[in-house]
Enzyme design. Sequence first.
Site, PDB file in Angstrom:
ATOM      1  N   TYR A  65      -1.576  -1.335  10.797  1.00  0.00           N
ATOM      2  CA  TYR A  65      -1.628  -1.591   9.354  1.00  0.00           C
ATOM      3  C   TYR A  65      -0.384  -1.051   8.658  1.00  0.00           C
ATOM      4  CZ  TYR A  65      -3.274  -1.240   4.509  1.00  0.00           C
ATOM      5  OH  TYR A  65      -3.395  -1.334   3.141  1.00  0.00           O
ATOM      6  N   SER A  85       0.856  -1.183   0.000  1.00  0.00           N
ATOM      7  CA  SER A  85       0.000   0.000   0.000  1.00  0.00           C
ATOM      8  C   SER A  85       0.888   1.227   0.000  1.00  0.00           C
ATOM      9  CB  SER A  85      -0.889   0.007   1.249  1.00  0.00           C
ATOM     10  OG  SER A  85      -1.552   1.247   1.387  1.00  0.00           O
TER      11      SER A  85
END
Length: 315
Positions: A201, A188
């Site tokens: 995350y 990401s």
Amino acid sequence: MIFFTVLGAGMLIYWGVCTVLAFVSDCDLELFFYEKFGKSPRRLKGKVVFITGASSGIGEFTAYALAKFGVKLALAARRPNELLRVKRKCLELSNNQLSDHDVLVVPMDMTDFQSHKRHFQYAVQHFGHVDILFNNAGRSQRALWENIELEVDKQMFDLNVFGAVNLSRIALDHFNRVGSGHIAVVTSLAGVMGVPYSGSYCGTKFAVHKLPKNIHVTLLCPGPTFTNFLAESFTDKPGEKYGLQVQPTDKRMTADRCGYLNAVALVNKTKESWMAIRPIIPLAYMMVYFPILSRPNYIYKLRDSKNDTEINKKD
């Protein structure tokens, strides 16, 4: 003197073009070039790609993008009924390039590490080999870092990091035996520049960026994308899901576009590729090279089309 003048002018033109392209493109400059002038994903026709997290989101739409070019697929995820739905769509989109045998459904849980080898070998036995492992399974997060329980951190690392690491080692053993192979990992842009309210995350995504590269590895770094990730996101408590839906008015890249750019990155074997709607790509460049420009509230608004106070309301 003339040489240095010409050189300086050339550099100014080069950086000017790069700056303009960064602001008008929805991917990094290397991927932009490959999409326009590089190898077409149709060169992947007949290859076998093992996709984790294939029942929804980026994994699902990457499967669709590859199926359009006749790529054989092993679709892995926890929900067999959803995998069958994705398989039917892949066969439809392939326009008769793929048969029922060419799309394999592999129900598996990425946190059940002991089952990884059995599931991967199932695909190898079915197709005779696997060419590309596409590690996509994972979940995002919305929570205040100071409130996150340690068990949530452990669960996120098991799914987002250790699952990919373990399966990649199994795939690497196969690739070494057959003499070639390619591992792709959907990380990401949160693993490049960090984002607010996703402490665990971001940690998992930065960790994945440290995967060993003794064979060809592609790191795929999407920004905000229209998927069901938000409803499935971790919070600060174990077993709890964030539960909110992505809104149609949010500014996000379509999953279809993200899947196609993934296919372009795979066929051109990029090392790291970014993809996101404007102005996130130039923002990512600025934050990597000029981190002092980082503004967490602005980043959160770009990411979820919300103010940073709204996370507190959810909590």
